[in-house]
Design a protein around this motif. Sequence first.
Motif, PDB file in Angstrom:
ATOM      1  N   ILE A  44       0.829  -1.212   0.000  1.00 56.96           N
ATOM      2  CA  ILE A  44       0.000   0.000   0.000  1.00 56.96           C
ATOM      3  C   ILE A  44       0.858   1.254   0.000  1.00 56.96           C
ATOM      4  CG2 ILE A  44      -1.740   1.281   1.307  1.00 56.96           C
ATOM      5  CD1 ILE A  44      -2.827  -1.396   2.285  1.00 56.96           C
ATOM      6  N   GLY A  45       1.977   1.202   0.698  1.00 57.12           N
ATOM      7  CA  GLY A  45       2.858   2.358   0.754  1.00 57.12           C
ATOM      8  C   GLY A  45       2.799   3.065   2.096  1.00 57.12           C
ATOM      9  N   PRO A  46       3.663   4.042   2.322  1.00 57.97           N
ATOM     10  CA  PRO A  46       3.742   4.733   3.604  1.00 57.97           C
ATOM     11  C   PRO A  46       2.524   5.635   3.848  1.00 57.97           C
ATOM     12  CG  PRO A  46       5.175   5.788   2.008  1.00 57.97           C
ATOM     13  CD  PRO A  46       4.656   4.543   1.356  1.00 57.97           C
ATOM     14  N   GLN A  81       1.159   6.511  13.355  1.00 52.18           N
ATOM     15  CA  GLN A  81       2.542   6.864  13.042  1.00 52.18           C
ATOM     16  C   GLN A  81       3.518   6.323  14.080  1.00 52.18           C
ATOM     17  OE1 GLN A  81       1.850  11.111  12.865  1.00 52.18           O
ATOM     18  NE2 GLN A  81       2.190  11.159  10.670  1.00 52.18           N
ATOM     19  N   TYR A  82       3.244   6.572  15.345  1.00 49.15           N
ATOM     20  CA  TYR A  82       4.203   6.260  16.401  1.00 49.15           C
ATOM     21  C   TYR A  82       4.136   4.819  16.886  1.00 49.15           C
ATOM     22  CZ  TYR A  82       4.761  11.336  16.810  1.00 49.15           C
ATOM     23  OH  TYR A  82       5.005  12.665  16.564  1.00 49.15           O
ATOM     24  N   TYR A 122       9.069  12.468   6.480  1.00 44.11           N
ATOM     25  CA  TYR A 122       9.195  12.801   7.899  1.00 44.11           C
ATOM     26  C   TYR A 122      10.638  12.955   8.364  1.00 44.11           C
ATOM     27  CZ  TYR A 122       4.424  10.906   7.781  1.00 44.11           C
ATOM     28  OH  TYR A 122       3.116  10.656   7.463  1.00 44.11           O
ATOM     29  N   LYS A 123      11.565  12.940   7.445  1.00 42.22           N
ATOM     30  CA  LYS A 123      12.978  12.878   7.818  1.00 42.22           C
ATOM     31  C   LYS A 123      13.406  14.057   8.692  1.00 42.22           C
ATOM     32  CE  LYS A 123      15.638  11.011   4.903  1.00 42.22           C
ATOM     33  NZ  LYS A 123      16.442  10.692   3.685  1.00 42.22           N
ATOM     34  N   GLY A 124      12.891  15.248   8.440  1.00 40.43           N
ATOM     35  CA  GLY A 124      13.346  16.415   9.183  1.00 40.43           C
ATOM     36  C   GLY A 124      12.574  16.700  10.458  1.00 40.43           C
ATOM     37  N   MET A 125      11.567  15.879  10.785  1.00 43.89           N
ATOM     38  CA  MET A 125      10.712  16.182  11.935  1.00 43.89           C
ATOM     39  C   MET A 125      11.465  16.254  13.264  1.00 43.89           C
ATOM     40  SD  MET A 125       7.715  16.698  10.657  1.00 43.89           S
ATOM     41  CE  MET A 125       8.577  17.365   9.240  1.00 43.89           C
ATOM     42  N   PRO A 126      12.382  15.320  13.583  1.00 46.01           N
ATOM     43  CA  PRO A 126      13.058  15.380  14.886  1.00 46.01           C
ATOM     44  C   PRO A 126      13.887  16.642  15.105  1.00 46.01           C
ATOM     45  CG  PRO A 126      13.307  13.196  13.903  1.00 46.01           C
ATOM     46  CD  PRO A 126      12.731  14.083  12.848  1.00 46.01           C
ATOM     47  N   LEU A 138       9.191   5.458  10.678  1.00 48.91           N
ATOM     48  CA  LEU A 138       8.508   6.683  10.264  1.00 48.91           C
ATOM     49  C   LEU A 138       9.499   7.770   9.886  1.00 48.91           C
ATOM     50  CD1 LEU A 138       5.662   8.150  10.129  1.00 48.91           C
ATOM     51  CD2 LEU A 138       6.248   9.047  12.396  1.00 48.91           C
ATOM     52  N   PHE A 139      10.455   8.058  10.766  1.00 49.92           N
ATOM     53  CA  PHE A 139      11.379   9.166  10.531  1.00 49.92           C
ATOM     54  C   PHE A 139      12.455   8.836   9.502  1.00 49.92           C
ATOM     55  CE2 PHE A 139      10.119  10.307  15.058  1.00 49.92           C
ATOM     56  CZ  PHE A 139       9.196  11.251  14.637  1.00 49.92           C
ATOM     57  N   ALA A 140      12.533   7.571   9.102  1.00 52.63           N
ATOM     58  CA  ALA A 140      13.457   7.211   8.026  1.00 52.63           C
ATOM     59  C   ALA A 140      12.880   7.555   6.662  1.00 52.63           C
ATOM     60  CB  ALA A 140      13.802   5.728   8.097  1.00 52.63           C
ATOM     61  N   GLY A 141      11.566   7.752   6.601  1.00 51.36           N
ATOM     62  CA  GLY A 141      10.932   8.077   5.333  1.00 51.36           C
ATOM     63  C   GLY A 141      11.208   9.501   4.900  1.00 51.36           C
ATOM     64  N   THR A 142      11.112   9.745   3.604  1.00 50.46           N
ATOM     65  CA  THR A 142      11.421  11.068   3.050  1.00 50.46           C
ATOM     66  C   THR A 142      10.500  12.153   3.613  1.00 50.46           C
ATOM     67  OG1 THR A 142      12.129  10.000   1.003  1.00 50.46           O
ATOM     68  CG2 THR A 142      11.677  12.367   0.917  1.00 50.46           C
TER      69      THR A 142
END
Length: 803
Positions: free
Chosen positions: A416-418, A660-661, A675-679, A669-673
């Motif tokens: 299905i995808g992210p 998400q969490y 969400y990468k900058g969220m942290p 989640l944060f490895a995806g394009t």
Amino acid sequence: MSTTSEERPEPLYNHDIQSSETTELGSSSNVSQRTTLGDDKSSGRTPTPELKNEKDIPGLLVEEKQVDDEEVVPDDDPLLRDIPWQVRRVVSLQDDPNLPVFTFRYFFLTFLFIIPGAFLTQLNQYRTTFAPYSIFFVQIASNYIGDWMARTLPAWNVRLPFTKRSFNLNPGPFSPKEHVMVTISASSGATYNLAFAPISMSELYFGTRINPGVCLFFMLAVVFLGYGYAAIARQFLVNDPQYPWYQALCQTALFETQKHQRESPSPVSKRQTMVFFLVLVGVTIWQFLPEYVFPFLQSLAFLCWVAPHNETANFIGGGMGGMGFLNLSLDWSNISAFQDMGSLFLTPWWTQVIVFLGFVINCWILLPLSKWGGLNGGWNHHLMSNRIYTQNGTRYPLLDVMTSVPDLNITKYEEIGPLYVSAQLRWGMFFDFASFTSAMVWMAMFGYPALKSAVLKFRERVKSGRTTTINDQFPDQLNVLMRKYPQVPVSWYLGLVGFSFLVIMTTVAKTDLYIPWWTVIVAMGTGAIVVVPLGWLYAVSNFQLPIGTTNELLYGIMVNAIGGYKNPVGAFVYSTIAGDAWYRAQIMLQDQKIGHYMHLPPRAVFFSQVFGSIIGVPINYGVIRWVLDTKFDLIAGNKIDPTHQWTGQSLASALTVGAQYVLIGPKRLFAGTLYKGMPYGFLLGALTPPILFFLHRYFPRAKFNLWNSTIFYCVLGSYWGNLTAGPTSSIIGGFVVMYYAYRNYYEVWARYNYILAAAFDAGFNLNLLILFLALGAGKIVSMPHWWGNNEDTVERCFAMPKG
């Protein structure tokens, strides 16, 4: 000292209580002058003890005929020197222990105000906007009704059934202590319960209806857990006079004002009463238009009137799914519920400016950049939604990627995808992280003087051996007055914690709450840890930091690293336990401070809080059941509500965050394009306060200490933009009330501002209650569709993109 309108400082705290006559504001027994309770709601600043002269104290207004400083602030008096100046000018330093506390009037008024309050406040959690059930309304209305009961009820002795005990139906004048007890009980019971989120999510999104008994006991357990945790912080934050608790001080000032009005009514107090009831009736009648008959008034989208079928004009001007540019609202729920700003009658002007600036950047700058500038990485579906979608913009089939355990079905997930979310939700996550670290660093830097003072005083008390009772540890007059009353035993608090622990562990063992048993212990531990620091922040700055997202992220990290149920509902069971522990502890501590200021027996305050909660929780659950039974499709998103009110925004956000969490997990989640900058939001929040701190040190006249990054990031982090019709009207109203009227018509402002605040909120809630009882409780009566109630769009933006 005379203060002109140009020289008068603006109110700095969230609840600045002021009076135009020295006899009408709760002045202490040794001081009778007009005052302002004032400082920054959320900047973490504390009163500066080195200021000795009233001219040096921001926000302090005094009469022209002023007594000497030594008479007003006798710093050499051991009974007064530790009490902050703003407390000395409001709180009475005398007590009459013979005043009645538990009376028939108290119990009657407690039921009278908790039942509608618990109903309305819980109901409003499912709406997009609402006006809060104002505690000021309870405080004002209970004063009038209690005084009326004291004048009209017969003084009969009534015998309790099956006992030899009796009570007097009307034991004399309505006492200030009865009045405070009613308000404290309402503060505990006339509210909503955080457990509504996992209970509702389980049924709405996963088809599981939790047993009513489990729901009721769990809801009661999380409340009592927080009350039990209050014992941890009361030693530091309640009896220590250096912590003013400005919300409590504000309510105390109003209590003292009302006491003077009852004992010595004046023409001003009679006019205030008339204004309150006239405005209440007027708002109640008016709200029938935007809420039922003429919902067009909810969002006056001028650009849609000019070009009703132009998609660009509709998106820019629409207030329901659009940017809300040049949009006004005549619906009090839209105006008053502008996110975390609070009522425009109560929030300082500078805070309203910060909040509105956050809205402008959010909806008038970032949104168009996302729609037309590619800010969201090319995914331009549902720019202002808080639900989850697939790459092509359709609703994400969450159940398809969950196994029966439940866990993530990796194969189906890759097929299905992210998860895709709106642009506004993405930067909301980023700024939500920033607000958390900003609050902590801000507290460490701007609040360091008060923190250091607290530690030194605590060490001094320990070394001196003054540890017999809490009151004995402090030599100030307020604690001296309270020594005559027995304290609440620690065993009572432990009993609440023990009850809560047993109930929660039992329900978790039956797998009704979707979380591993060991995470309950972590949740209780994290709740206990944050009670003191976050309670300190609230006590000195009147800012309550929302910590839900951090709790949910922590739970997601744990269950993905160690193992456990990966149902998204679990994150909010955990957050309810950990978060309500802090939230309810804050309520109890604040109300205990009110009891301390008003010289109530601590055990009576404890009883009033527990009693209020026992009344309120079953009503909360009844509302949850009614909403889920009658508004299911609207809340679940299966149908579109044309008024955009019954949308369950908090639940939609909860499902998104939980997916998400918990289900996907922070690492994946944060490895995806997307969400990468969220942290990096955590880093931004940590770096901003030091910059502002040093700017304030070098440029103090610029008032960088008012440029509160935590408030700013909270607005950007919590505002989803589904309804943008209220902010412009709110800032206009705030300018008129908290800037123009305060500076130019101070005497009128001082007499009527808080009366109006209570009347507007009470009028809205009374209207909502009438609508429910008359048109929604039994047979639902819908308003026929007409020009002002268009079936597709009540604001008549016909080309508005859906979602």
